[in-house]
Design a protein around this motif. Structure first.
Motif, PDB file in Angstrom:
ATOM      1  N   ALA A 233       0.831  -1.266  -0.196  1.00  0.00           N
ATOM      2  CA  ALA A 233       0.029   0.064   0.020  1.00  0.00           C
ATOM      3  C   ALA A 233       0.919   1.378   0.048  1.00  0.00           C
ATOM      4  N   ILE A 250      -6.390   3.109   0.675  1.00  0.00           N
ATOM      5  CA  ILE A 250      -6.074   1.791   0.121  1.00  0.00           C
ATOM      6  C   ILE A 250      -6.052   0.856   1.417  1.00  0.00           C
ATOM      7  N   SER A 275      -6.427  -0.664  -4.060  1.00  0.00           N
ATOM      8  CA  SER A 275      -5.712   0.448  -4.807  1.00  0.00           C
ATOM      9  C   SER A 275      -6.335   0.883  -6.009  1.00  0.00           C
ATOM     10  N   ALA A 278      -9.621   3.010  -4.918  1.00  0.00           N
ATOM     11  CA  ALA A 278      -9.078   3.985  -4.224  1.00  0.00           C
ATOM     12  C   ALA A 278      -8.374   5.104  -5.010  1.00  0.00           C
TER      13      ALA A 278
END
Ligand SMILES: Nc1ncnc2c1ncn2[C@@H]1O[C@H](COP(=O)(O)OP(=O)(O)OP(=O)(O)O)[C@@H](O)[C@H]1O
Ligand SMILES: [Mg+2]
Length: 414
Positions: A233, A250, A275, A278
């Motif tokens: 992340a 994330i 991810s 996001a």
């Protein structure tokens, strides 16, 4: 018997305290920002002593901790037993005009005075007499200051107030993530605001990892995440932008996925999934808060991408690149259809470079061959969602304008 809320109210297997992962949460210690915090404190110290401090301008990309650090310092200041210094913190996304800013300041400190309906001049005079009463030192923190529509007027009014005030003073702390701010301001406002400047650098992946570890230990249960997941992340956010908000988004997204899919642990697989969404979500947020004409340019790009631009017709099978010129024509047509004057092509080119800098579009030189030399534009996000996001925003604004009761006409000059 099971009820409809059972699933929701059941204790989470993943989260310990969900709110700790929210971007609004300010941890007790802000990592890697000692120097910035010390500089904010230094800039504010004269005001705390009752002297006029120098104005401070804080710049840094999104998610670099500007708001958190300033709010942290404000909370510390509030604990001090000083009487004379007063602070107003305003997010200019909400207080987006001189009138709203001044009303809000009055509302913070003199709530009984500031009932609706006063004109700008009344508010201005009241503010001055309130400061002069006992020589107050007022600090006005304007977060996301670039969103104030009449910023030059606001800065002028606050500067003017400072010279009208015989006993006491006003210090301005401006915060922004917009790099082109400097070019758009009147030189006088610029020299007022930038008496002191403080830059917040983006975080690298090591720093983001530490920030995530700090939050995970507060917000998640023990043993439900591993370092590799947090590391991924952090790496994704560092590569993209060095944005701590994205890194946190994330992580909380991955935690949410693990929870919903009844996993025991957050792994790199959940992080990867999270991810994607996001980044998109942040892009849509960004799009919906773009200044009006940039938003119309984005709208033109999205619409043309859906319809297929002229380039696709030339080079069958390629991704959808648009000619800069056709985008400008489309933008102008859209602006006209909304009874708005399109900006000149010089402004348009600036918008395009702003949009590219924000990672919403990519541009390429066409190379020779296609009509000489021209710029090609490509949208970096799904066109349909971009279009819908902007439409929703426009719809909301139209609604707000109908309902608006703020006395704009009272914004008389002083
Ligand atoms: N140094 C830090 N230590 C711990 N958490 C941090 C740090 N910096 C940022 N964060 C977290 O990252 C998130 C975003 O930070 P913040 O809102 O302060 O960014 P910003 O610079 O104001 O961004 P923007 O320009 O978009 O307003 C917050 O949840 C904050 O708690
Ligand atoms: Mg902020």
């Amino acid at each position: 018997m099971t009820g409809p809320f059972d699933e929701l109210l059941k204790e989470s297997a993943i989260f310990a305290r969900r709110d700790c992962l929210s971007p609004h949460f300010i941890p007790d210690s802000l990592l890697f920002r000692d120097e910035q915090i010390a500089n904010i404190v230094k800039a504010l110290t004269p005001s705390l002593r009752g002297e006029r401090g120098r104005n401070l301008f804080i710049y840094g990309k999104t998610g670099t901790g500007k708001t958190s650090c300033v709010r942290y310092v404000i909370e510390e200041v509030k604990k001090l037993p000083t009487v004379r210094s007063k602070i107003s913190y305003l997010n200019c996304r909400i207080y987006s005009s001189r009138y709203r800013v001044l009303s809000k300041i009055m509302n913070d400190h003199l709530p009984t005075y500031s009932k609706r309906g006063y004109g700008l001049v009344d508010i201005y005079e009241k503010l001055i007499s309130w400061i002069e009463e006992d020589g107050k030192v007022l600090m006005v923190v304007l977060d996301e200051i670039d969103l104030v529509k009449d910023l030059d007027d606001l800065v002028y009014t606050l500067t003017r107030a400072n010279s009208d005030i015989k006993n006491g003073s006003i210090t301005i702390v401006g915060i922004s993530n917009k790099i082109s701010m400097k070019e758009e301001l009147d030189p006088r406002s610029l020299s007022t605001l930038y008496e002191n400047e403080l830059v917040f650098p983006p975080y690298n992946s090591r720093e983001l990892l530490a920030i995530l570890e700090q939050r995970a230990s507060l917000g998640l249960k023990d043993g439900v995440y591993d370092r590799a997941a947090l590391g991924l992340a952090a790496a994704i956010a560092a590569k993209d932008s060095g944005d701590a908000r994205l890194a946190l988004k994330i992580l909380s997204g991955a935690a949410e996925i693990a929870e919903n899919e009844h996993r025991e642990k957050i792994t790199t697989a959940e992080v990867e999934k999270a991810s994607k969404s996001a980044e998109e979500e942040l892009a849509y947020e960004l799009i919906s808060t773009l200044p009006e004409h940039q938003r119309l340019v984005m709208y033109a790009i999205a619409t043309l991408t859906i319809q297929g631009g002229r380039y696709r017709k030339l080079a069958e099978g390629t991704e959808t690149y648009l000619f800069s010129g056709e985008v400008y024509d489309k933008y102008s047509a859209i602006a006209n259809s909304m009874a708005k004057q399109p900006k000149s092509s010089r402004w348009y080119r600036k918008y395009i470079s702003d949009l590219e800098m924000q990672g919403l579009i990519a541009t390429y030189e066409s190379g020779r061959g296609i009509r000489g030399h021209t710029k090609l534009i490509k949208l970096d996000y799904p066109a349909q969602r971009v279009k819908e996001t902007i439409e929703r925003g426009l719809f909301k604004e139209a609604e707000a304008n109908v309902q608006k009761e703020e006395p704009e006409n009272q914004e008389t000059e002083n």
